[in-house]
Design a protein around this motif. Structure first.
Motif, short mmCIF file in Angstrom:
data_model
loop_
_atom_site.label_atom_id
_atom_site.label_comp_id
_atom_site.label_asym_id
_atom_site.label_seq_id
_atom_site.Cartn_x
_atom_site.Cartn_y
_atom_site.Cartn_z
N ILE A 38 14.25 -3.81 4.90
CA ILE A 38 13.03 -3.17 5.45
C ILE A 38 12.15 -2.77 4.69
CG2 ILE A 38 12.62 -1.27 6.89
CD1 ILE A 38 15.41 -1.54 8.14
N VAL A 39 12.43 -1.97 3.48
CA VAL A 39 11.60 -1.74 2.42
C VAL A 39 10.63 -2.94 1.84
CG1 VAL A 39 10.99 -0.64 0.12
CG2 VAL A 39 12.38 0.28 1.79
N CYS A 40 11.35 -4.00 1.53
CA CYS A 40 10.55 -5.20 1.10
C CYS A 40 9.42 -5.79 2.19
CB CYS A 40 11.64 -6.20 0.78
SG CYS A 40 12.32 -5.92 -0.86
N PHE A 41 10.10 -5.97 3.46
CA PHE A 41 9.28 -6.37 4.60
C PHE A 41 7.85 -5.44 4.75
CE2 PHE A 41 12.86 -8.46 6.51
CZ PHE A 41 12.39 -9.71 6.48
N ILE A 42 8.20 -3.96 4.63
CA ILE A 42 7.10 -3.43 4.81
C ILE A 42 6.04 -3.32 3.49
CG2 ILE A 42 6.07 -0.79 4.37
CD1 ILE A 42 8.95 -0.37 6.08
N PHE A 43 6.70 -3.61 2.50
CA PHE A 43 6.01 -3.87 1.18
C PHE A 43 5.33 -5.41 1.36
CE2 PHE A 43 5.52 -6.01 -3.02
CZ PHE A 43 4.60 -5.02 -3.59
N ILE A 44 5.90 -6.26 2.01
CA ILE A 44 5.13 -7.69 2.29
C ILE A 44 3.77 -7.35 3.18
CG2 ILE A 44 5.53 -9.73 3.30
CD1 ILE A 44 8.33 -9.90 1.60
N GLY A 45 4.05 -6.50 3.91
CA GLY A 45 3.27 -6.40 5.16
C GLY A 45 1.85 -5.82 4.68
N ILE A 46 2.15 -4.67 3.79
CA ILE A 46 1.03 -3.95 3.12
C ILE A 46 0.44 -4.88 2.29
CG2 ILE A 46 0.44 -2.27 1.59
CD1 ILE A 46 2.45 -0.55 3.00
N SER A 47 0.84 -5.53 1.22
CA SER A 47 0.54 -6.80 0.39
C SER A 47 -0.38 -7.65 1.06
CB SER A 47 1.51 -7.23 -0.48
OG SER A 47 2.44 -6.36 -1.35
N ALA A 48 0.20 -8.08 2.46
CA ALA A 48 -0.60 -9.33 3.15
C ALA A 48 -1.74 -8.66 3.48
CB ALA A 48 0.45 -9.59 4.10
N ILE A 49 -1.88 -7.38 4.06
CA ILE A 49 -3.05 -6.84 4.65
C ILE A 49 -4.02 -6.65 3.54
CG2 ILE A 49 -4.07 -4.69 5.68
CD1 ILE A 49 -1.34 -4.27 7.39
N THR A 50 -3.57 -6.38 2.31
CA THR A 50 -4.58 -6.09 1.08
C THR A 50 -4.95 -7.22 0.84
OG1 THR A 50 -2.88 -4.17 0.37
CG2 THR A 50 -4.51 -5.14 -1.17
N MET A 51 -4.34 -8.65 0.75
CA MET A 51 -4.84 -9.62 0.46
C MET A 51 -5.63 -10.26 1.58
SD MET A 51 -4.15 -10.75 -2.61
CE MET A 51 -3.85 -9.11 -3.31
N ILE A 52 -5.51 -9.99 2.66
CA ILE A 52 -6.60 -10.36 3.62
C ILE A 52 -7.70 -9.78 3.55
CG2 ILE A 52 -6.69 -10.50 6.24
CD1 ILE A 52 -3.98 -11.08 6.53
N SER A 53 -7.82 -8.54 3.44
CA SER A 53 -8.90 -7.54 3.15
C SER A 53 -9.65 -8.14 2.01
CB SER A 53 -8.80 -6.27 3.23
OG SER A 53 -7.84 -5.90 1.98
N LEU A 54 -8.95 -8.52 0.78
CA LEU A 54 -9.72 -8.98 -0.36
C LEU A 54 -10.22 -10.38 -0.14
CD1 LEU A 54 -10.20 -8.49 -3.43
CD2 LEU A 54 -7.91 -9.88 -3.99
N ILE A 55 -9.89 -11.26 0.62
CA ILE A 55 -10.24 -12.51 0.78
C ILE A 55 -11.52 -12.43 1.76
CG2 ILE A 55 -9.84 -14.57 2.23
CD1 ILE A 55 -6.87 -14.39 1.47
N PHE A 56 -11.40 -11.54 2.75
CA PHE A 56 -12.75 -11.20 3.60
C PHE A 56 -13.89 -10.37 2.90
CE2 PHE A 56 -9.84 -12.27 7.14
CZ PHE A 56 -10.32 -13.63 7.49
N GLY A 57 -13.08 -9.50 1.99
CA GLY A 57 -14.12 -8.84 1.30
C GLY A 57 -14.98 -9.51 -0.09
N ALA A 58 -14.25 -10.57 -0.50
CA ALA A 58 -14.71 -11.54 -1.48
C ALA A 58 -16.17 -11.70 -1.41
CB ALA A 58 -13.90 -12.53 -1.75
#
Length: 158
Positions: A38-58
């Motif tokens: 569960i902790v890993c899934f949460i971490f993956i979700g947060i990382s995915a949100i961060t990467m998506i915002s980085l892609i669109f914010g680039a």
């Protein structure tokens, strides 16, 4: 026992039973497996949100002057990182399956669920083992390439 594996020293018992201590160990392992998954899934979700915002914010980064990294490079890195995150979900899914099926096996005294939980644990460790082998191979390849490039650099400098 896997199909095709034959070991003359292994005799398949008619019935395997776990002692109360063994059940307690399995229950503890199942709880920790679920927690870690569960902790890993949460971490993956947060990382995915961060990467998506980085892609669109680039694209906003490309508005500045004197930039050293282009927006395309950041977007490419973000997409590759998202693929890595998606790939890393599989062993965590197996770990979660182990925990949940082990809990069901203990609660219901179900040997089929116990077999399924052990199968999920086997898949988890098999996946991790393959990743370790691939990592070792890439490190070895990098070592060989480094030695070859170092030698060729030394020869070119002469």
């Amino acid at each position: 026992m896997e199909v095709g594996i034959q070991n003359s020293s292994f005799h398949e018992p008619a019935d395997i039973k776990l002692s109360p201590a063994g059940l307690a160990f399995l229950a503890s392992a199942a709880k920790w497996a679920n927690f870690l998954a569960i902790v890993c899934f949460i971490f993956i979700g947060i990382s995915a949100i961060t990467m998506i915002s980085l892609i669109f914010g680039a694209s906003a980064l490309s508005l500045g002057q004197g930039e050293y990294v282009s927006a395309g490079t950041i977007s490419t890195f973000g997409v590759l990182y998202l693929l890595f995150l998606a790939f890393s979900c599989l062993p965590i899914y197996y770990l979660y399956n182990f925990g949940s099926k082990a809990r069901k096996a203990i609660e219901n005294r179900d040997s089929i669920q116990l077999e399924l939980c052990l199968d999920a644990l086997k898949k988890h460790y098999k996946f991790i083992g393959i990743i370790v082998i691939i990592t070792i191979a890439f490190n070895f390849l990098g070592l060989i390439l480094g030695i070859v490039m170092g030698i060729s650099d030394a020869i070119a400098a002469v």
